[in-house]
Design a protein around this motif. Structure first.
Motif, PDB file in Angstrom:
ATOM      1  N   SER A  41       0.811  -1.209   0.000  1.00 39.58           N
ATOM      2  CA  SER A  41       0.000   0.000   0.000  1.00 39.58           C
ATOM      3  C   SER A  41       0.849   1.265   0.000  1.00 39.58           C
ATOM      4  O   SER A  41       0.363   2.344  -0.323  1.00 39.58           O
ATOM      5  CB  SER A  41      -0.932   0.012   1.219  1.00 39.58           C
TER       6      SER A  41
ATOM      7  N   TRP B 263       1.011   3.536  -3.053  1.00 36.18           N
ATOM      8  CA  TRP B 263      -0.145   4.361  -3.406  1.00 36.18           C
ATOM      9  C   TRP B 263      -0.432   5.327  -2.268  1.00 36.18           C
ATOM     10  O   TRP B 263      -0.301   5.009  -1.099  1.00 36.18           O
ATOM     11  CB  TRP B 263      -1.377   3.481  -3.638  1.00 36.18           C
ATOM     12  N   LYS B 264      -0.872   6.506  -2.629  1.00 37.84           N
ATOM     13  CA  LYS B 264      -1.248   7.482  -1.632  1.00 37.84           C
ATOM     14  C   LYS B 264      -2.556   8.115  -2.064  1.00 37.84           C
ATOM     15  O   LYS B 264      -2.673   8.642  -3.162  1.00 37.84           O
ATOM     16  CB  LYS B 264      -0.157   8.552  -1.500  1.00 37.84           C
ATOM     17  N   SER B 265      -3.551   8.037  -1.185  1.00 39.19           N
ATOM     18  CA  SER B 265      -4.839   8.657  -1.470  1.00 39.19           C
ATOM     19  C   SER B 265      -4.794  10.105  -1.034  1.00 39.19           C
ATOM     20  O   SER B 265      -4.357  10.412   0.074  1.00 39.19           O
ATOM     21  CB  SER B 265      -5.943   7.913  -0.724  1.00 39.19           C
TER      22      SER B 265
ATOM     23  N   LEU C  77      -5.281   9.391  -6.799  1.00 37.78           N
ATOM     24  CA  LEU C  77      -4.355   8.416  -6.214  1.00 37.78           C
ATOM     25  C   LEU C  77      -2.961   8.689  -6.754  1.00 37.78           C
ATOM     26  O   LEU C  77      -2.776   8.808  -7.968  1.00 37.78           O
ATOM     27  CB  LEU C  77      -4.786   6.989  -6.563  1.00 37.78           C
TER      28      LEU C  77
ATOM     29  N   ASP D 137      -6.413   2.135  -3.888  1.00 39.61           N
ATOM     30  CA  ASP D 137      -7.255   2.383  -2.719  1.00 39.61           C
ATOM     31  C   ASP D 137      -8.712   2.518  -3.171  1.00 39.61           C
ATOM     32  O   ASP D 137      -9.285   3.610  -3.197  1.00 39.61           O
ATOM     33  CB  ASP D 137      -6.779   3.668  -2.019  1.00 39.61           C
TER      34      ASP D 137
ATOM     35  N   ASN E 103     -12.741   0.225  -3.547  1.00 41.82           N
ATOM     36  CA  ASN E 103     -13.537  -0.830  -2.922  1.00 41.82           C
ATOM     37  C   ASN E 103     -14.620  -1.271  -3.897  1.00 41.82           C
ATOM     38  O   ASN E 103     -15.803  -0.978  -3.704  1.00 41.82           O
ATOM     39  CB  ASN E 103     -14.154  -0.321  -1.619  1.00 41.82           C
TER      40      ASN E 103
END
Length: 362
Positions: free
Chosen positions: A37, A40-42, A121, A156, A158
């Protein structure tokens, strides 16, 4: 005896100390080891909405698209074409590098796109270390964002199903029709094959475009021969596809793709000098005989392979999606069918992205 007991106590103390040091070292490694994770950076923002909750995810069409600083206007044209041609609830996951985050947010917030639902993202290109080698023939094909499509489960998000779009496409149909395609059992994705639309065959032949595995893999290499794939078999273009994220995870697609990236890094089994660059061959290998074919009108491509070879206007009117794959992009000049792309283009409020047209040339 007293001396022996003293020695035993010293040895026991040393043993306890060694165990403590070992435990500390193990815990330290665990805490500093990079997680998947971390690639990736939200990112938040005033114009941005939160990620879709699981309870609402089934009613949303998630679109994954990349936005590079140098092609930001192309991404916005794609988004505009999707958003304008559907009444469905669409959520855009815009993947970018750190240098384009602010520009992306401003472009959306200061134009007619401010009403879209989206999330930015940030992709960390370090995930590609040891997997992609430099090549000067078409450096644009080596841009880190070209490989985001390999890492869909790590985003990130769903959602059980997503649509991936390249930034050089325009959607003319209702995106929910593409999203609702029925994937065959055991298939993680749906693509459009390069031999599926007779209307395109004449133009493809005229520009010498490759439509088989021979155009993407070096069949002189043992690693390729051992795959047992017929070199004359039809290829597909991974610039537009529908993905089943659960099946993708189950089959460990990302790990398989990385394996072939590393294989090419070591043995050069394909290169960006070949027809599809370095992002297409791993997809062709991993998804061989394991994908659902989608309606070819949802991926009419090769519009960017020639500055003068054109499709008929009547055929393009029927197309649901147009793809300017190739070096002749519609925001540059020369290129074909510019009018079909420009109708969705939104000028950059910062004026950093601009169209190249004959009248602007000195």
């Amino acid at each position: 005896m007293a001396l022996l007991r003293k020695i035993n106590r010293i040895l026991l103390g040393l043993l306890v100390l060694m165990v403590c040091l070992l435990l500390h070292s193990t815990l330290l490694r665990a805490s500093t080891r990079p997680k998947l994770s971390d690639h990736w950076k939200s990112l938040g923002g005033a114009a941005q909405v939160p990620a879709v909750k699981a309870s609402k995810a089934n009613n949303v069409i998630p679109i994954i698209i990349c936005a590079s600083e140098e092609r930001i206007g192309a991404t916005m044209a794609t988004i505009n074409s999707v958003y304008s041609n559907t009444d469905a609830s669409v959520f855009f996951y815009i993947v970018t590098l750190r240098d384009a985050v602010r520009l992306t947010r401003q472009y959306i917030g200061r134009t007619k796109l401010k009403g879209i639902k989206y999330k930015i993202l940030e992709f960390n290109p370090m995930v590609l270390k040891g997997k992609v080698k430099p090549d000067s023939s078409r450096p644009d094909l080596l841009h880190p964002l070209n490989f985001v499509r390999f890492y869909l489960p790590l985003l990130d998000i769903n959602h059980k199903r997503v649509i991936y779009l390249d930034d050089d496409v325009i959607v003319q149909g209702d995106i929910k029709d593409l999203f609702n395609i029925k994937l065959k059992s055991g298939h993680a994705a749906a693509f459009s094959t390069d031999c599926d639309l007779p209307s395109t065959h004449e133009m493809v032949r005229s520009i010498g475009m490759q439509t088989t595995y021979m155009g993407f893999l070096d069949y002189r290499k043992k690693e390729v021969k051992d795959l047992g794939i017929n070199p004359r078999e039809c290829s597909f273009n991974p610039g537009v596809f529908v993905a089943d994220i659960s099946e993708w995870k189950k089959q460990k697609i990302t790990k398989q793709l990385e394996k072939w990236m590393e294989e090419n890094f070591r043995h050069n089994i394909y290169s960006s000098a070949m027809a599809g660059g370095v992002a297409t061959p791993p997809m062709l290998i991993v998804f061989h005989d394991k994908y659902t074919t989608m309606d070819p009108l949802w991926h009419v491509r090769h519009l960017g392979w020639s500055p003068d070879a054109r499709y008929s206007e009547s055929f393009l009117e029927e197309a649901r999606l147009l793809h300017w794959n190739g070096p002749f992009k519609p925001w540059n000049y020369p290129a074909v069918h510019l009018d079909l792309w420009e109708r969705w283009f939104i000028p950059d409020p910062s004026k950093r992205f601009s169209l190249v047209r004959p009248e602007s040339n000195d």
